[in-house]
Design an enzyme around this catalytic site. Structure first.
Site, PDB file in Angstrom:
ATOM      1  N   LYS A  96      -7.493 -11.933   6.991  1.00  9.50           N
ATOM      2  CA  LYS A  96      -7.283 -11.059   8.155  1.00  9.50           C
ATOM      3  C   LYS A  96      -8.492 -10.127   8.377  1.00  9.50           C
ATOM      4  O   LYS A  96      -8.950  -9.961   9.508  1.00  9.50           O
ATOM      5  CB  LYS A  96      -6.018 -10.236   7.894  1.00  9.50           C
ATOM      6  CG  LYS A  96      -5.832  -9.002   8.741  1.00  9.50           C
ATOM      7  CD  LYS A  96      -4.504  -8.338   8.456  1.00  9.50           C
ATOM      8  CE  LYS A  96      -4.509  -7.414   7.256  1.00  9.50           C
ATOM      9  NZ  LYS A  96      -5.168  -6.142   7.399  1.00  9.50           N
ATOM     10  N   GLY A 112     -12.921 -22.195  -6.283  1.00 11.70           N
ATOM     11  CA  GLY A 112     -11.577 -22.769  -6.386  1.00 11.70           C
ATOM     12  C   GLY A 112     -11.072 -23.196  -5.026  1.00 11.70           C
ATOM     13  O   GLY A 112     -11.831 -23.744  -4.218  1.00 11.70           O
ATOM     14  N   GLU A 167      -7.430   1.977   1.511  1.00 14.90           N
ATOM     15  CA  GLU A 167      -6.881   1.636   0.202  1.00 14.90           C
ATOM     16  C   GLU A 167      -7.597   0.389  -0.336  1.00 14.90           C
ATOM     17  O   GLU A 167      -7.902  -0.518   0.426  1.00 14.90           O
ATOM     18  CB  GLU A 167      -5.376   1.339   0.404  1.00 14.90           C
ATOM     19  CG  GLU A 167      -4.641   0.984  -0.818  1.00 14.90           C
ATOM     20  CD  GLU A 167      -4.844   2.021  -1.913  1.00 14.90           C
ATOM     21  OE1 GLU A 167      -4.481   3.190  -1.706  1.00 14.90           O
ATOM     22  OE2 GLU A 167      -5.372   1.649  -2.978  1.00 14.90           O
ATOM     23  N   ARG A 213       1.542 -15.116   1.800  1.00 14.44           N
ATOM     24  CA  ARG A 213       0.796 -15.029   3.048  1.00 14.44           C
ATOM     25  C   ARG A 213      -0.571 -15.729   2.933  1.00 14.44           C
ATOM     26  O   ARG A 213      -1.340 -15.440   2.033  1.00 14.44           O
ATOM     27  CB  ARG A 213       0.644 -13.556   3.473  1.00 14.44           C
ATOM     28  CG  ARG A 213       1.932 -13.021   4.053  1.00 14.44           C
ATOM     29  CD  ARG A 213       1.833 -11.565   4.406  1.00 14.44           C
ATOM     30  NE  ARG A 213       1.815 -10.719   3.224  1.00 14.44           N
ATOM     31  CZ  ARG A 213       1.752  -9.396   3.252  1.00 14.44           C
ATOM     32  NH1 ARG A 213       1.680  -8.783   4.404  1.00 14.44           N
ATOM     33  NH2 ARG A 213       1.764  -8.699   2.147  1.00 14.44           N
ATOM     34  N   CYS A 238      -5.018  -9.998   3.098  1.00 15.70           N
ATOM     35  CA  CYS A 238      -6.134  -9.085   3.362  1.00 15.70           C
ATOM     36  C   CYS A 238      -7.437  -9.784   3.727  1.00 15.70           C
ATOM     37  O   CYS A 238      -7.936  -9.618   4.838  1.00 15.70           O
ATOM     38  CB  CYS A 238      -6.341  -8.185   2.155  1.00 15.70           C
ATOM     39  SG  CYS A 238      -4.838  -7.299   1.709  1.00 15.70           S
ATOM     40  N   VAL A 294       0.830  -1.203   0.000  1.00 13.77           N
ATOM     41  CA  VAL A 294       0.000   0.000   0.000  1.00 13.77           C
ATOM     42  C   VAL A 294       0.867   1.256   0.000  1.00 13.77           C
ATOM     43  O   VAL A 294       0.698   2.153  -0.833  1.00 13.77           O
ATOM     44  CB  VAL A 294      -0.952  -0.027   1.221  1.00 13.77           C
ATOM     45  CG1 VAL A 294      -1.662   1.305   1.375  1.00 13.77           C
ATOM     46  CG2 VAL A 294      -1.965  -1.158   1.059  1.00 13.77           C
ATOM     47  N   ASN A 314     -13.985  -5.665   1.823  1.00 16.70           N
ATOM     48  CA  ASN A 314     -13.223  -6.909   1.737  1.00 16.70           C
ATOM     49  C   ASN A 314     -14.052  -8.108   2.193  1.00 16.70           C
ATOM     50  O   ASN A 314     -13.979  -9.182   1.605  1.00 16.70           O
ATOM     51  CB  ASN A 314     -11.934  -6.810   2.569  1.00 16.70           C
ATOM     52  CG  ASN A 314     -10.801  -6.194   1.755  1.00 16.70           C
ATOM     53  OD1 ASN A 314     -10.988  -5.836   0.600  1.00 16.70           O
ATOM     54  ND2 ASN A 314      -9.624  -6.075   2.348  1.00 16.70           N
TER      55      ASN A 314
HETATM   56  C1  UGA Z   1      -7.887  -7.565  -1.736  1.00 16.53           C
HETATM   57  C2  UGA Z   1      -8.983  -6.668  -2.347  1.00 16.53           C
HETATM   58  O1  UGA Z   1      -9.398  -7.206  -3.598  1.00 16.53           O
HETATM   59  C3  UGA Z   1      -8.466  -5.238  -2.557  1.00 16.53           C
HETATM   60  O2  UGA Z   1      -9.533  -4.411  -3.009  1.00 16.53           O
HETATM   61  C4  UGA Z   1      -7.956  -4.703  -1.211  1.00 16.53           C
HETATM   62  O3  UGA Z   1      -7.410  -3.394  -1.334  1.00 16.53           O
HETATM   63  C5  UGA Z   1      -6.874  -5.631  -0.675  1.00 16.53           C
HETATM   64  O4  UGA Z   1      -7.414  -6.961  -0.520  1.00 16.53           O
HETATM   65  C6  UGA Z   1      -6.417  -5.098   0.658  1.00 16.53           C
HETATM   66  O5  UGA Z   1      -7.224  -5.061   1.607  1.00 16.53           O
HETATM   67  O6  UGA Z   1      -5.286  -4.592   0.768  1.00 16.53           O
HETATM   68  P1  UGA Z   1      -5.730  -8.878  -2.703  1.00 16.53           P
HETATM   69  O7  UGA Z   1      -5.681  -9.536  -1.367  1.00 16.53           O
HETATM   70  O8  UGA Z   1      -4.490  -8.292  -3.274  1.00 16.53           O
HETATM   71  O9  UGA Z   1      -6.812  -7.665  -2.684  1.00 16.53           O
HETATM   72  O10 UGA Z   1      -6.226  -9.962  -3.747  1.00 16.53           O
HETATM   73  P2  UGA Z   1      -7.590 -10.353  -4.498  1.00 16.53           P
HETATM   74  O11 UGA Z   1      -7.392 -10.196  -5.947  1.00 16.53           O
HETATM   75  O12 UGA Z   1      -8.757  -9.684  -3.906  1.00 16.53           O
HETATM   76  O13 UGA Z   1      -7.659 -11.922  -4.184  1.00 16.53           O
HETATM   77  C7  UGA Z   1      -7.762 -12.419  -2.846  1.00 16.53           C
HETATM   78  C8  UGA Z   1      -7.927 -13.916  -2.861  1.00 16.53           C
HETATM   79  O14 UGA Z   1      -9.222 -14.294  -3.324  1.00 16.53           O
HETATM   80  C9  UGA Z   1      -6.925 -14.689  -3.735  1.00 16.53           C
HETATM   81  O15 UGA Z   1      -6.461 -15.819  -3.017  1.00 16.53           O
HETATM   82  C10 UGA Z   1      -7.744 -15.120  -4.932  1.00 16.53           C
HETATM   83  O16 UGA Z   1      -7.267 -16.310  -5.518  1.00 16.53           O
HETATM   84  C11 UGA Z   1      -9.097 -15.329  -4.295  1.00 16.53           C
HETATM   85  N1  UGA Z   1     -10.219 -15.222  -5.247  1.00 16.53           N
HETATM   86  C12 UGA Z   1     -10.480 -14.037  -5.864  1.00 16.53           C
HETATM   87  C13 UGA Z   1     -11.021 -16.327  -5.468  1.00 16.53           C
HETATM   88  O17 UGA Z   1     -10.813 -17.419  -4.900  1.00 16.53           O
HETATM   89  N2  UGA Z   1     -12.086 -16.194  -6.322  1.00 16.53           N
HETATM   90  C14 UGA Z   1     -12.375 -15.033  -6.955  1.00 16.53           C
HETATM   91  O18 UGA Z   1     -13.371 -14.975  -7.713  1.00 16.53           O
HETATM   92  C15 UGA Z   1     -11.541 -13.923  -6.721  1.00 16.53           C
END
Ligand code: UGA
Length: 431
Positions: free
Chosen positions: A263, A253, A151, A328, A260, A11, A208
């Site tokens: 937590k 999946g 963020e 993580r 994020c 961030v 989130n």
């Molecule tokens: C997430 C949020 O999407 C962001 O908007 C937020 O800013 C961030 O947390 C944060 O709080 O800092 P991030 O953790 O980087 O972002 O990743 P995501 O793309 O949201 O994916 C999170 C998890 O969900 C991954 O393990 C992904 O594989 C899984 N996922 C995502 C699924 O299993 N299915 C989906 O349809 C989408």
């Protein structure tokens, strides 16, 4: 404007680099000399596509200044952002010790008028405490207001998310602080939600947690699809076309991981509990997510005729999602540990997270590429949907494995094409 970020994780570093790229002078305060020295030379501590170039460009232009010192960065800044980690405590609550320690140091170095904005994800009520801490620490005559500016960037697409956010949330009780923040965020050209501190803090956790809920909902539908002979991917596509629902974050999946969602869902449950509300919906979201990982292990056992002992399993992908080296709370950790505990021999590979994974996943052989991973295996499990795996030559994969058994935890491949090629294939939510 001259601003400061305390913290240079995903961030802090991404936001600081983008603000610098927009022409602001941005100080970034860290606390590890080696990292700060590296950053000054444009060497970044994380893998994020496109970030190194932007950091380098702005370091060269002297708009992005890395330092260990709070002075003079804080005094020179119109706004100071707290962007440090808030890892979970054993209770699920966020550990705010670093946020508070940083707030105190910022307070000690204030001069003139400064907006102190929190970007770290913090529970409702934290910014009010940050205000108290700064009030006590600040020199006489220094003026400040606090703001909450959560963020929403995702790892892997952090630049794009920061440059083109769906919204900017600014929570503050002060019109003066709001004006500074509005001015700073004007170039983003997006809807700004100007609200009070508590609401801004809640928007972040609720966002989130809602996205995590969508994922668990998709995983629950996947279980039902497997039981009934329906196809969850097609069903959820049909569901997501309804604009009120939306197509994104409905992919079933191995469940959500990362720093994020796990937590923040835990923290919102803890916040609610502290206020006398048991957030059962989110308890269930967590349970389904845990089950999604266990189901991959169960499927692996099923595909290997009930016993993984002595079997060679190749794991493609370790990071919690593609385009990051972040391990993580990656689902691959739980899946690999469970299969290894049951006696399987694991060979694993990730294009970017391999080095981080080596420090977390023990007693596992690490392969040099995708084909090396699958060579001589009884089962291949795809855990992270990297493009490198999507583009694999499947005929070559088939020729390298001992038996063509493929468990696709991210539904990358087409079940019919895989079975036509002679693979015993399983995805998630597909017959
Ligand atoms: C997430 C949020 O999407 C962001 O908007 C937020 O800013 C961030 O947390 C944060 O709080 O800092 P991030 O953790 O980087 O972002 O990743 P995501 O793309 O949201 O994916 C999170 C998890 O969900 C991954 O393990 C992904 O594989 C899984 N996922 C995502 C699924 O299993 N299915 C989906 O349809 C989408």
């Amino acid at each position: 404007m001259t601003i400061t970020f305390v913290g240079h994780g995903y961030v802090g570093l991404v936001s600081a680099a983008i603000f610098a790229d927009m022409g602001n002078i941005v100080h970034v305060i860290g606390h590890t000399e080696e990292k700060i020295e590296n950053l000054k030379r444009g060497i970044i501590p994380i893998f994020e596509p496109g970030l190194a170039e932007i950091v380098k460009r702005n370091v060269d232009a002297k708009r992005l200044l890395f330092t260990l010192d709070y002075d003079p960065a804080i005094k020179e800044s119109a706004a100071v952002f707290i962007a440090v980690g808030t890892p979970p405590l054993p209770s699920g609550e966020a550990d705010l010790s670093v946020v508070f320690a940083v707030a105190e140091k910022i307070g000690q170095h204030l001069g003139g008028y400064t907006v102190v904005a929190t970007k770290s994800t913090v529970p409702v009520g934290t910014n009010a405490k940050v205000k108290e801490i700064i009030e006590k620490a600040k020199p006489e005559g220094a003026e400040f207001d606090v703001a909450s500016c959560p963020e929403f960037l995702r790892e892997g697409t952090a630049i794009e998310d920061t440059l083109h956010p769906d919204r900017v949330v600014i929570g503050t009780e002060s019109k003066r602080a709001e004006d500074v923040m509005l001015e700073l965020h004007k170039p983003f050209n997006t809807e700004i939600v100007a609200t009070n501190l508590e609401t801004a803090e809640l928007i972040k956790y609720a966002s989130n947690s809602f996205l995590a809920t969508k994922i668990s909902f998709a995983n629950a539908i996947a279980k039902l699809a497997e039981a009934t002979g329906a196809d969850a991917i097609e069903a959820l596509h049909g569901v997501g076309l309804d604009k009120r629902i939306g197509k994104r974050f409905l992919a079933p999946g191995a469940g959500y991981g990362g720093s994020c969602f796990p937590k923040d869902v835990k923290a919102l449950i803890a916040i609610a509990r502290a206020h006398g509300y048991e957030f059962e919906l989110l308890n269930e979201v967590e349970r389904i997510n845990k089950e999604a990982r266990q189901d991959i292990v169960r499927k692996a056992e099923k595909m290997l005729e009930g016993d993984v002992k002595g079997k060679k399993i190749g794991v493609l992908g370790l990071a919690f999602k593609p385009d990051t080296d972040d391990m993580r709370d990656a689902p691959a950790i739980d899946v690999i540990n469970a299969l290894r505990d049951k006696g399987a021999e694991i060979k694993a590979y990730d294009p970017e997270a391999q080095e981080n994974a080596k420090t977390i996943i023990k007693d596992t052989e690490f392969a040099k590429d995708a084909y090396d991973t699958v060579t001589g295996t009884d089962l291949v499990i795809l855990m992270t949907e990297w493009n490198e795996f999507k583009e694999m030559d499947l005929a070559k994969v088939k020729s390298l494995v001992t038996s063509p058994v493929f468990l696709d935890s991210r539904n990358v491949f087409n079940p019919k094409e895989m079975t036509d090629m002679g693979f015993a294939y399983m995805g998630v939510g597909r017959t």
